[in-house]
Design a protein around this motif. Structure first.
Motif, PDB file in Angstrom:
ATOM      1  N   TRP A  63      40.307  13.635  57.779  1.00  0.00           N
ATOM      2  CA  TRP A  63      39.017  13.002  57.474  1.00  0.00           C
ATOM      3  C   TRP A  63      37.846  13.866  57.948  1.00  0.00           C
ATOM      4  CZ3 TRP A  63      37.043   8.777  54.958  1.00  0.00           C
ATOM      5  CH2 TRP A  63      35.770   8.346  55.318  1.00  0.00           C
ATOM      6  N   GLU A  64      37.821  14.208  59.233  1.00  0.00           N
ATOM      7  CA  GLU A  64      36.676  14.929  59.792  1.00  0.00           C
ATOM      8  C   GLU A  64      36.449  16.305  59.165  1.00  0.00           C
ATOM      9  OE1 GLU A  64      37.338  14.836  63.992  1.00  0.00           O
ATOM     10  OE2 GLU A  64      36.806  12.719  64.143  1.00  0.00           O
ATOM     11  N   PRO A  65      37.487  17.141  58.967  1.00  0.00           N
ATOM     12  CA  PRO A  65      37.232  18.435  58.315  1.00  0.00           C
ATOM     13  C   PRO A  65      36.754  18.291  56.870  1.00  0.00           C
ATOM     14  CG  PRO A  65      39.346  18.477  59.433  1.00  0.00           C
ATOM     15  CD  PRO A  65      38.860  17.068  59.482  1.00  0.00           C
ATOM     16  N   THR A  66      37.279  17.307  56.158  1.00  0.00           N
ATOM     17  CA  THR A  66      36.875  17.106  54.773  1.00  0.00           C
ATOM     18  C   THR A  66      35.424  16.656  54.695  1.00  0.00           C
ATOM     19  OG1 THR A  66      39.140  16.483  54.222  1.00  0.00           O
ATOM     20  CG2 THR A  66      37.437  15.896  52.634  1.00  0.00           C
ATOM     21  N   ILE A  67      35.042  15.746  55.560  1.00  0.00           N
ATOM     22  CA  ILE A  67      33.671  15.241  55.579  1.00  0.00           C
ATOM     23  C   ILE A  67      32.695  16.335  56.014  1.00  0.00           C
ATOM     24  CG2 ILE A  67      32.129  13.550  56.676  1.00  0.00           C
ATOM     25  CD1 ILE A  67      34.115  12.410  54.622  1.00  0.00           C
ATOM     26  N   ALA A  68      33.103  17.148  56.969  1.00  0.00           N
ATOM     27  CA  ALA A  68      32.205  18.180  57.502  1.00  0.00           C
ATOM     28  C   ALA A  68      31.882  19.256  56.460  1.00  0.00           C
ATOM     29  CB  ALA A  68      32.829  18.821  58.732  1.00  0.00           C
ATOM     30  N   LYS A  69      32.683  19.378  55.419  1.00  0.00           N
ATOM     31  CA  LYS A  69      32.435  20.391  54.383  1.00  0.00           C
ATOM     32  C   LYS A  69      31.456  19.930  53.312  1.00  0.00           C
ATOM     33  CE  LYS A  69      37.026  22.360  54.897  1.00  0.00           C
ATOM     34  NZ  LYS A  69      38.351  22.478  54.295  1.00  0.00           N
ATOM     35  N   ASP A  70      31.191  18.635  53.215  1.00  0.00           N
ATOM     36  CA  ASP A  70      30.321  18.106  52.172  1.00  0.00           C
ATOM     37  C   ASP A  70      28.851  18.386  52.513  1.00  0.00           C
ATOM     38  OD1 ASP A  70      28.793  15.475  50.923  1.00  0.00           O
ATOM     39  OD2 ASP A  70      30.457  16.207  49.688  1.00  0.00           O
ATOM     40  N   LYS A  71      28.126  18.990  51.584  1.00  0.00           N
ATOM     41  CA  LYS A  71      26.737  19.399  51.819  1.00  0.00           C
ATOM     42  C   LYS A  71      25.803  18.206  52.018  1.00  0.00           C
ATOM     43  CE  LYS A  71      27.502  23.780  51.378  1.00  0.00           C
ATOM     44  NZ  LYS A  71      27.577  24.594  52.569  1.00  0.00           N
ATOM     45  N   GLU A  72      25.992  17.128  51.244  1.00  0.00           N
ATOM     46  CA  GLU A  72      25.120  15.959  51.376  1.00  0.00           C
ATOM     47  C   GLU A  72      25.284  15.303  52.752  1.00  0.00           C
ATOM     48  OE1 GLU A  72      25.852  13.222  48.199  1.00  0.00           O
ATOM     49  OE2 GLU A  72      25.718  14.794  46.675  1.00  0.00           O
ATOM     50  N   ILE A  73      26.498  15.205  53.207  1.00  0.00           N
ATOM     51  CA  ILE A  73      26.771  14.607  54.514  1.00  0.00           C
ATOM     52  C   ILE A  73      26.210  15.504  55.615  1.00  0.00           C
ATOM     53  CG2 ILE A  73      28.594  13.845  56.097  1.00  0.00           C
ATOM     54  CD1 ILE A  73      28.275  12.064  53.631  1.00  0.00           C
ATOM     55  N   ALA A 116      32.714   8.130  50.079  1.00  0.00           N
ATOM     56  CA  ALA A 116      32.498   8.686  48.746  1.00  0.00           C
ATOM     57  C   ALA A 116      32.701  10.197  48.757  1.00  0.00           C
ATOM     58  CB  ALA A 116      31.095   8.341  48.256  1.00  0.00           C
ATOM     59  N   ALA A 117      32.248  10.857  49.808  1.00  0.00           N
ATOM     60  CA  ALA A 117      32.443  12.309  49.921  1.00  0.00           C
ATOM     61  C   ALA A 117      33.923  12.645  50.050  1.00  0.00           C
ATOM     62  CB  ALA A 117      31.670  12.852  51.120  1.00  0.00           C
ATOM     63  N   TYR A 118      34.673  11.845  50.808  1.00  0.00           N
ATOM     64  CA  TYR A 118      36.106  12.074  50.956  1.00  0.00           C
ATOM     65  C   TYR A 118      36.821  11.884  49.624  1.00  0.00           C
ATOM     66  CZ  TYR A 118      40.838  11.838  52.766  1.00  0.00           C
ATOM     67  OH  TYR A 118      42.170  12.085  52.997  1.00  0.00           O
ATOM     68  N   MET A 119      36.443  10.857  48.876  1.00  0.00           N
ATOM     69  CA  MET A 119      37.068  10.599  47.576  1.00  0.00           C
ATOM     70  C   MET A 119      36.727  11.689  46.561  1.00  0.00           C
ATOM     71  SD  MET A 119      38.943   8.094  47.895  1.00  0.00           S
ATOM     72  CE  MET A 119      39.246   6.916  49.154  1.00  0.00           C
ATOM     73  N   ARG A 120      35.535  12.258  46.662  1.00  0.00           N
ATOM     74  CA  ARG A 120      35.189  13.383  45.785  1.00  0.00           C
ATOM     75  C   ARG A 120      36.034  14.605  46.106  1.00  0.00           C
ATOM     76  NH1 ARG A 120      29.803  11.831  46.697  1.00  0.00           N
ATOM     77  NH2 ARG A 120      29.601  13.440  48.315  1.00  0.00           N
ATOM     78  N   ALA A 121      36.264  14.838  47.377  1.00  0.00           N
ATOM     79  CA  ALA A 121      37.028  16.017  47.795  1.00  0.00           C
ATOM     80  C   ALA A 121      38.524  15.852  47.541  1.00  0.00           C
ATOM     81  CB  ALA A 121      36.787  16.298  49.271  1.00  0.00           C
ATOM     82  N   LYS A 122      39.024  14.632  47.668  1.00  0.00           N
ATOM     83  CA  LYS A 122      40.465  14.386  47.493  1.00  0.00           C
ATOM     84  C   LYS A 122      40.668  13.244  46.513  1.00  0.00           C
ATOM     85  CE  LYS A 122      41.656  16.233  51.856  1.00  0.00           C
ATOM     86  NZ  LYS A 122      42.826  16.724  52.426  1.00  0.00           N
ATOM     87  N   PRO A 123      40.554  13.514  45.232  1.00  0.00           N
ATOM     88  CA  PRO A 123      40.734  12.432  44.255  1.00  0.00           C
ATOM     89  C   PRO A 123      42.177  11.944  44.241  1.00  0.00           C
ATOM     90  CG  PRO A 123      40.532  14.537  43.142  1.00  0.00           C
ATOM     91  CD  PRO A 123      40.289  14.798  44.600  1.00  0.00           C
ATOM     92  N   ASN A 124      42.345  10.679  43.928  1.00  0.00           N
ATOM     93  CA  ASN A 124      43.658  10.050  43.901  1.00  0.00           C
ATOM     94  C   ASN A 124      44.030   9.754  42.455  1.00  0.00           C
ATOM     95  OD1 ASN A 124      45.990   8.786  44.596  1.00  0.00           O
ATOM     96  ND2 ASN A 124      45.030   6.991  45.478  1.00  0.00           N
ATOM     97  N   ASP A 125      45.211  10.137  42.067  1.00  0.00           N
ATOM     98  CA  ASP A 125      45.649   9.816  40.712  1.00  0.00           C
ATOM     99  C   ASP A 125      46.605   8.618  40.746  1.00  0.00           C
ATOM    100  OD1 ASP A 125      47.697  11.192  41.937  1.00  0.00           O
ATOM    101  OD2 ASP A 125      48.389  12.143  40.107  1.00  0.00           O
ATOM    102  N   TYR A 126      46.754   7.984  39.623  1.00  0.00           N
ATOM    103  CA  TYR A 126      47.530   6.755  39.533  1.00  0.00           C
ATOM    104  C   TYR A 126      49.010   6.993  39.821  1.00  0.00           C
ATOM    105  CZ  TYR A 126      49.688   2.596  37.544  1.00  0.00           C
ATOM    106  OH  TYR A 126      50.429   1.472  37.361  1.00  0.00           O
ATOM    107  N   ASN A 127      49.552   8.142  39.435  1.00  0.00           N
ATOM    108  CA  ASN A 127      50.987   8.378  39.587  1.00  0.00           C
ATOM    109  C   ASN A 127      51.429   8.499  41.040  1.00  0.00           C
ATOM    110  OD1 ASN A 127      51.500   8.289  36.838  1.00  0.00           O
ATOM    111  ND2 ASN A 127      50.996  10.461  36.590  1.00  0.00           N
ATOM    112  N   SER A 128      50.535   8.940  41.920  1.00  0.00           N
ATOM    113  CA  SER A 128      50.924   9.070  43.322  1.00  0.00           C
ATOM    114  C   SER A 128      50.396   7.924  44.173  1.00  0.00           C
ATOM    115  CB  SER A 128      50.408  10.396  43.885  1.00  0.00           C
ATOM    116  OG  SER A 128      48.996  10.391  43.893  1.00  0.00           O
ATOM    117  N   SER A 129      49.811   6.913  43.560  1.00  0.00           N
ATOM    118  CA  SER A 129      49.237   5.816  44.331  1.00  0.00           C
ATOM    119  C   SER A 129      50.299   4.803  44.742  1.00  0.00           C
ATOM    120  CB  SER A 129      48.147   5.117  43.525  1.00  0.00           C
ATOM    121  OG  SER A 129      48.727   4.377  42.480  1.00  0.00           O
TER     122      SER A 129
END
Length: 142
Positions: A63-73, A116-129
């Protein structure tokens, strides 16, 4: 017979009232740190559970590394810290990383933005949900 019923009701009532009135408070650990270092018998022992360890490791590693990379955050909720200088062949560069601001209060909007930033960075597809996995089970799904 009436006396036996009356006496048994009286005994049951007395037992219930006595058990409700007894004090079952937990003994608080001593505020004396020297005593607690010698004897931990009255100290509250708290172990971290498996779910808490899993959540903490996910927060720290994912979570923290992914969030820290987002420019808006970075712009909205974080501040830049200068890191260690690295000397390469002819140039000096300073590595910087972003950390949360200490002087801000937590808001629900901050969490929504970070999610929202985490979901943009790591999208989830239906097949692996998990929804797909549950629906594919013969007893639960279709």
């Amino acid at each position: 017979m009436k006396q036996l019923i009356t006496i048994s009701q009286l005994i049951i009532t007395a037992f219930l009232l006595n058990s409700c009135a007894s004090s079952t408070t937990k003994v608080a650990p001593s505020q004396n740190s020297a005593l607690n270092s010698i004897s931990k018998s009255n100290a509250a022992i708290e172990k971290e559970g498996a779910m808490q360890k899993s959540l903490d490791s996910w927060l720290h590693d994912d979570w923290e590394p992914t969030i820290a990379k987002d420019k808006e955050i970075q712009k909205k909720y974080m501040k830049e810290e200068k890191g260690i200088e690295s000397n390469t062949s002819a140039t000096k560069t300073q590595e910087s990383h972003f950390v949360d601001k200490e002087d801000k209060n937590f808001t629900l909007q901050e969490y929504v933005d970070k999610a929202a930033a985490y979901m943009r960075a790591k999208p989830n597809d239906y097949n692996s949900s998990n929804v797909h996995k549950l629906e594919s089970m013969p007893v639960i799904g279709k």
